[in-house]
Design an enzyme around this catalytic site. Sequence first.
Site, PDB file in Angstrom:
ATOM      1  N   GLU A 138      -1.337  -2.129  -9.709  1.00  0.00           N
ATOM      2  CA  GLU A 138      -1.340  -3.294  -8.837  1.00  0.00           C
ATOM      3  C   GLU A 138      -0.169  -4.244  -9.075  1.00  0.00           C
ATOM      4  O   GLU A 138       0.387  -4.793  -8.124  1.00  0.00           O
ATOM      5  CB  GLU A 138      -2.671  -4.045  -8.982  1.00  0.00           C
ATOM      6  CG  GLU A 138      -3.897  -3.207  -8.613  1.00  0.00           C
ATOM      7  CD  GLU A 138      -3.875  -2.719  -7.171  1.00  0.00           C
ATOM      8  OE1 GLU A 138      -3.046  -3.204  -6.371  1.00  0.00           O
ATOM      9  OE2 GLU A 138      -4.688  -1.842  -6.839  1.00  0.00           O
ATOM     10  N   GLU A 186       0.817  -1.218   0.000  1.00  0.00           N
ATOM     11  CA  GLU A 186       0.000   0.000   0.000  1.00  0.00           C
ATOM     12  C   GLU A 186       0.851   1.269   0.000  1.00  0.00           C
ATOM     13  O   GLU A 186       0.485   2.267  -0.643  1.00  0.00           O
ATOM     14  CB  GLU A 186      -0.947   0.000   1.208  1.00  0.00           C
ATOM     15  CG  GLU A 186      -1.908  -1.177   1.257  1.00  0.00           C
ATOM     16  CD  GLU A 186      -2.733  -1.335  -0.009  1.00  0.00           C
ATOM     17  OE1 GLU A 186      -3.076  -0.320  -0.642  1.00  0.00           O
ATOM     18  OE2 GLU A 186      -3.029  -2.493  -0.379  1.00  0.00           O
TER      19      GLU A 186
END
Length: 881
Positions: free
Chosen positions: A344, A322
């Site tokens: 991602e 993150e």
Amino acid sequence: MSLLRLVIVSLLLFLLPVQAESKFSLANTPGKLPKDILPEHYAITLTPDLATQTFTGTETVTIRVTKPRNTIILNSLEMTISAAEVAGQTALIQSDADQQTTTFTLPTPLPVGTHRLSLKFQGKINNQSQGLYADKYATPQGQKVMLATQMEPTDARRMFPGWDEPVFRATYQLMVIVPVSFLAVSNTPVAQEQPLGDGRKRVIFRQTPKMPSYLMALIAGELETLTGEAAGVQIRIITTAGKKERGRYALETAQKLLVYYNDYFGVPYPLPKLDMIAIPGGFSGAMENWGAITYNEAILLFDPKSSSQETREDIFAVVAHEIAHQWFGNLVTMAWWDNLWLNEGFASWMGTKATDHFNPSWNVWLRESTAKNYVMTSDSRKSTHPIQQPVRTESEANEAFDEITYLKGQAFIKMLESYLGENDFRAGIRLYMGRHPYSNTTTADLWAALSEASGKPVQNVAAGWTEQPGFPLVSVKTACTKDKQVLTLAQERFTVNDPTARPLSWQIPVTYAHPRLKIAPQTILLTGKTSTVPTVFPCGQPLKLNYGNGGYYRVKYTPALTEVMQLSPTDRVNLLGDSWALVEAGRAPATTYLDLVEQAKTSTEVAAWEQIVGTLGTLAQLERGRPGQATLYAYGRGLLRPVLAQVGWDSRPGEPQNTVVLRNLVIRYLGSFNDPATITEARQRFQAFLRDPAALQPDLREVVIATVGRHSDRATYDQLRTLGRQATSTEEKFRYYNALQLARDPALARETLSISLTDELPPARATRIVSGVAGVHPELAWAFVQQNLQPLLAKRTSFQKSGYVPGIAANFSDPARATELETFAKTNLPAADQKEVQEATETIRFQANLKARELPNVDRWLTQKTSTKAQSFKQETLSSE
């Protein structure tokens, strides 16, 4: 079509060049919204009402008009816009729920220039984690509630009207009215707080940088903070009351990572603060909101008294992922969801790289082999798709968040870094970050930076891996010329159960070496269908391809490579994975894989055993309801008992952390394989835990409770459920309910299924129980879903719905069940679910084919092995007497 024409067409398809995409341009970026009106700044005021679970809001959006228009189109969903004015004109408002848009029509066109659009609106606070939602959680003082947001990919439009596509970057300033007892958190620090005198306060946050709408965040509740600092940035762990000290490990992790990423990317973290917020219940996973990352608390909070080594590792990995997004995704954002992997895939790779950097003893990249094998299995099927896939609608944007985007993206980036070299690769990443801050990109922009930094034709190499589906099989034959080995390499597309797959080609960095010769590994770029490669390696020593397991391809050896224990742990796991993949593809019998297992059973690496027991678990699922399952269980017990005897039940001072993980893996599978001694020991330790929780080591809690749950009777089941209801830690609550869903007793399984329809768990987590039961009792779970479809789907967010029902049916290995799912889906599931339905039916039919093809031979092999071992044990016993 004639045979000659078929051959010619096939050859042309193989040689057809991949069509590379263009660099970013606003005009060419996909999306529904017109691009001649651009938002530049939002000033938003929200007033939530927790009693009614609604909110009211106003906003003024500074817009830039590039072409005269009398209509403004933006996104909104499940809200009412009651007033709209711009440039002194009152707009006619027309919303389209299907398109998730609202159109404002003006009496006269807006001229080119800057204007302000003023809106009033009302919306609902959701129970599920989409848009603005209420998260209810238990405390010793009773149930409480907090507010939180989840916007990605297309749910910001549920909280405020706006241009909810990633290309429309703008600045935001948020003002919110909340109870005075609440701490309010958003992307930026608080600029001003002002009591209103009625039990509420007005909180105004500083203006954000230019960013896409899906990164907006608002969290508010009775919260507490643990504060630290790194590189001049304030870092806070924010939790519900009484839990902040459990955030200390995550805080220390974030402090390390922020400094590491500042250096790696060459661009310092651009915000003055970084908050990481633990959400207790209804939110699963984590979300990279800029400056205000949200996590389910089970993957952020670590309690030394009850949390395991696996939890420690999960927290580090998720936090690393993150925080990496704060650069890859936030500072630089993909232009459209077809390039989601730029967010991602890169965050997955960067997070794993950082985790390995700080925790080398965890052998993270070695253990990522399990994830790579998983995605390669998916990527070999007919239903796979390219890393860069077309996205047209909101539902397709939701579907883009899959294993291909995350795991194939990570695996390809690791291969590309290895090919370019770490230094050149990092130079290219720094160049990319420096060129595109606060902007959007496509993959072509990244390739351009990496090519410039490395001097290599990155786009030519990369396009095949990102713009076409699947991956190659490299077949290798060896010969000897003048005492040196010569390799003959051939590539073809590797598929499973897909005989009509389109032939494709790749540019493949092939690395090869011998594990025991002191000759550096060699790498060639295989660009054609075949290649003959002279080597510097002497004859008589078989070479290992994909040396180091950095490549995203399978290898088939002629003759077969069988000396598995001579290989390094990384290459051993790679060989085992390739061998099982060849079985799945029908290119080798399962007995060849089992022969390798017999050699590898003396391994002590977690990754090797993860591969082995994972495959045995697959076979056990296929054996469900067959006599061969008992034989398979006996074989599994025979493999794992010596490993448990070596590592023991209890940790030893100074033992490697991977030993902890190996111990849990072995105990878990011995319990699954019905090992009486393991089940008895787990039950005894559980009873001691009930008397004194300190009696059970934190690292053993998950596996002991899971084993007890799997083999529970009524009394034990009730004990576990009571503990789950009473738990205030999300990690502990999940631990107990995960154990309940493993129960092998059908009556208890039915009771677990019924929990999903209650308020005992947060909505999305409750429905996951059905998926858990499906792994043990697929018939019960499938019948339950069909009977309770709408109540179950109502508990899931739009992001979570599409794959839910197909995922439960995918546990079957009977082709009739695939047909049953197709029939059910036509009547009961929306068209948007058909992609997942296709994937599930393909999985069912593949499993049925594998079962019919391989289990008879597997059963004979296992019977011979277990009977031979039993006879040997009997003879040893007689001799000792």
